[in-house]
Design an enzyme around this catalytic site. Structure first.
Site, mmCIF file in Angstrom:
data_model
loop_
_atom_site.group_PDB
_atom_site.id
_atom_site.type_symbol
_atom_site.label_atom_id
_atom_site.label_comp_id
_atom_site.label_asym_id
_atom_site.label_seq_id
_atom_site.Cartn_x
_atom_site.Cartn_y
_atom_site.Cartn_z
ATOM 1 N N GLY A 69 -98.963 -8.940 -122.707
ATOM 2 C CA GLY A 69 -100.264 -9.705 -123.285
ATOM 3 C C GLY A 69 -99.953 -11.041 -123.452
ATOM 4 N N THR A 70 -99.168 -11.748 -122.765
ATOM 5 C CA THR A 70 -98.814 -13.217 -122.899
ATOM 6 C C THR A 70 -100.072 -13.925 -122.468
ATOM 7 O OG1 THR A 70 -96.898 -12.545 -121.815
ATOM 8 C CG2 THR A 70 -97.142 -14.833 -122.132
ATOM 9 N N TRP A 72 -103.199 -13.218 -122.702
ATOM 10 C CA TRP A 72 -104.092 -13.004 -123.872
ATOM 11 C C TRP A 72 -103.942 -13.837 -125.065
ATOM 12 C CZ3 TRP A 72 -104.846 -7.703 -126.854
ATOM 13 C CH2 TRP A 72 -106.115 -7.838 -127.512
ATOM 14 N N HIS A 128 -90.267 -16.245 -122.722
ATOM 15 C CA HIS A 128 -90.261 -14.908 -122.764
ATOM 16 C C HIS A 128 -88.603 -14.619 -123.020
ATOM 17 C CE1 HIS A 128 -93.813 -13.661 -120.617
ATOM 18 N NE2 HIS A 128 -93.421 -14.155 -119.450
ATOM 19 N N ARG A 150 -95.712 -4.828 -126.790
ATOM 20 C CA ARG A 150 -96.475 -3.691 -126.353
ATOM 21 C C ARG A 150 -95.627 -2.403 -126.073
ATOM 22 N NH1 ARG A 150 -100.024 -4.235 -120.633
ATOM 23 N NH2 ARG A 150 -101.500 -2.778 -121.103
ATOM 24 N N SER A 158 -97.106 -1.991 -115.980
ATOM 25 C CA SER A 158 -97.844 -3.281 -115.855
ATOM 26 C C SER A 158 -96.769 -4.137 -114.834
ATOM 27 C CB SER A 158 -98.229 -3.914 -116.889
ATOM 28 O OG SER A 158 -98.730 -5.180 -116.976
ATOM 29 N N TYR A 213 -99.638 -5.245 -129.263
ATOM 30 C CA TYR A 213 -100.977 -5.396 -128.058
ATOM 31 C C TYR A 213 -101.892 -4.379 -128.599
ATOM 32 C CZ TYR A 213 -103.267 -5.156 -123.760
ATOM 33 O OH TYR A 213 -104.134 -5.172 -122.517
ATOM 34 N N ARG A 282 -105.121 -6.944 -114.769
ATOM 35 C CA ARG A 282 -105.189 -5.458 -113.954
ATOM 36 C C ARG A 282 -106.091 -4.841 -114.629
ATOM 37 N NH1 ARG A 282 -102.551 -0.747 -113.578
ATOM 38 N NH2 ARG A 282 -101.645 -1.031 -115.536
HETATM 39 P P1 A3P Z 1 -102.052 -4.260 -117.400
HETATM 40 O O1 A3P Z 1 -101.330 -4.463 -116.148
HETATM 41 O O2 A3P Z 1 -101.688 -2.892 -118.089
HETATM 42 O O3 A3P Z 1 -103.560 -4.217 -117.156
HETATM 43 P P2 A3P Z 1 -99.163 -10.743 -119.528
HETATM 44 O O4 A3P Z 1 -100.057 -11.584 -119.690
HETATM 45 O O5 A3P Z 1 -97.769 -10.659 -120.416
HETATM 46 O O6 A3P Z 1 -98.462 -11.131 -117.999
HETATM 47 O O7 A3P Z 1 -99.460 -9.241 -119.359
HETATM 48 C C1 A3P Z 1 -100.430 -8.877 -118.511
HETATM 49 C C2 A3P Z 1 -101.025 -7.473 -118.852
HETATM 50 O O8 A3P Z 1 -102.071 -7.746 -120.091
HETATM 51 C C3 A3P Z 1 -102.001 -7.008 -118.069
HETATM 52 O O9 A3P Z 1 -101.923 -5.422 -118.400
HETATM 53 C C4 A3P Z 1 -103.223 -7.323 -118.001
HETATM 54 O O10 A3P Z 1 -104.249 -6.634 -117.448
HETATM 55 C C5 A3P Z 1 -103.311 -7.510 -119.796
HETATM 56 N N1 A3P Z 1 -104.374 -8.472 -119.974
HETATM 57 C C6 A3P Z 1 -104.424 -9.660 -119.583
HETATM 58 N N2 A3P Z 1 -105.606 -10.523 -120.292
HETATM 59 C C7 A3P Z 1 -105.831 -9.721 -121.102
HETATM 60 C C8 A3P Z 1 -106.925 -9.598 -122.257
HETATM 61 N N3 A3P Z 1 -107.368 -10.990 -122.357
HETATM 62 N N4 A3P Z 1 -106.985 -8.861 -123.235
HETATM 63 C C9 A3P Z 1 -106.026 -7.655 -122.977
HETATM 64 N N5 A3P Z 1 -105.369 -7.321 -122.147
HETATM 65 C C10 A3P Z 1 -105.118 -8.502 -120.982
#
Ligand code: A3P
Length: 316
Positions: A69-70, A72, A128, A150, A158, A213, A282
């Site tokens: 959820g980076t 986000w 990270h 998470r 993911s 998360y 995703r």
């Molecule tokens: P999924 O692949 O399970 O959908 P990171 O940002 O650390 O790379 O993590 C990516 C994951 O966070 C992906 O999960 C992505 O869809 C989800 N994500 C991205 N933006 C988000 C948001 N605004 N709220 C919730 N989840 C989000």
């Protein structure tokens, strides 16, 4: 190299080539450095950070395992910290990917590492890296850290999808799952990464905030308030009345961010790799692992994680 912020020394390269090596999810192999697996190509920068990064007490560092959820968290904190600088109608997050708003310490952006000294205070940074690989000055200077973790089952699913986007057909999900369960992922093992920050958050709760998360998804408004309080910028009564908290939650929601033109079309250039912005969005759901892993796989990973976290008070 120096120009890119790596400042590689002979000592560093001798050390690097002596470190245990293992295949990871991505093209570059992993090296075991100070108890964690780090991509080989990142190590010169990681070592340079240890020598040269000068944290400031006003810094705020966002920490995650990749795919926790980076994106986000970056969007939320950027919006919280800058809420008096922009209106919601003309917000930078409407036209810039969150990774362009908050840079990683160890990842190049548009082919260059950020010049950390040039970022005006209060600096909002991301990483990270495990706690024990951060320069020790981070703990000493008393800057704040926000850690978001998470459920590892959703992280591995993911991560595999993300790796597939970057280079399709390199590895099946079951192979990726095995690697992950054996700890061979970037900044893995994931349980050790979580434990280090968890313990630090118990020891120094005023400086290290530990979030999940899943809890953020269930209660985004409450957690945005909590984040704002933690960073010393609580919402005023007037802001509460004007619905600023809800506006931030809305602006940074999966639906809103993933539908923005910049996040559908743009790319993030990381060294020689081009990462489409859309690959950071995703599904954004809790529990999607069940659509990709068998029940047995889920239980196996749960057992490993429970065993590793036993006695810490941290559970999933
Ligand atoms: P999924 O692949 O399970 O959908 P990171 O940002 O650390 O790379 O993590 C990516 C994951 O966070 C992906 O999960 C992505 O869809 C989800 N994500 C991205 N933006 C988000 C948001 N605004 N709220 C919730 N989840 C989000």
């Amino acid at each position: 190299q120096e120009e890119r912020g790596e400042v590689s020394t002979k000592e560093h390269s001798d050390l690097l080539s002596s470190l245990p090596k293992h295949k990871g999810f991505f093209a570059h192999p992993l090296r075991m450095y100070k108890g964690f697996w780090v991509h080989e190509n990142m190590l010169p920068r990681v070592m340079a950070l240890q020598d040269h990064f000068k944290p400031r007490p006003s810094d705020l560092i966002l920490v995650t395992q990749p795919k926790s959820g980076t994106t986000w968290l970056k969007a939320l904190l950027f919006a919280i910290m800058n809420r008096t600088n922009y209106t919601f109608a003309q917000h930078p997050l409407l036209t810039r990917n969150p990774h362009a708003c908050v840079l990683f310490l160890e990842v190049p952006f548009r082919h260059r590492f950020p010049d950390l000294e040039a970022i005006p205070p209060p600096r909002l940074l991301a990483t990270h890296l495990p706690y024990s690989i951060l320069p020790s000055s981070v703990a000493d200077c008393g800057c704040r850290l926000v850690y978001l973790c998470r459920d590892p089952k959703d992280v591995v699913v993911s991560l595999w999808h993300f790796a597939q986007k970057l280079k399709p057909d390199t590895m099946g999900l079951s192979e990726a799952f095995e690697l992950f369960c054996d700890g061979f992922s970037f900044s893995g093992p994931i349980w050790d990464h979580m434990l280090e920050y968890w313990r630090e958050s118990l020891r120094r709760s005023e400086k290290v905030l530990f979030l999940k998360y899943e809890e953020m998804m269930t209660e985004p408004v409450g957690n945005v308030r909590r984040l704002a309080e933690f960073v010393g910028r609580p919402f005023s009564e007037e802001e509460e009345k004007d619905g600023v908290v809800e506006e931030i939650v809305q602006l940074c929601s999966f639906e809103k961010l993933s539908n923005m033109e910049v996040n559908k079309k743009g790319v993030y250039e990381v060294g020689e790799t081009t990462v489409p912005h859309e690959s950071f969005f995703r599904k954004g759901k809790v529990g999607d692992w069940a659509n990709h892993l068998s029940r047995e796989m889920g239980e196996a990973l749960d057992r490993i994680v429970q065993e590793k976290l036993a006695g810490s008070g941290l559970t999933f």
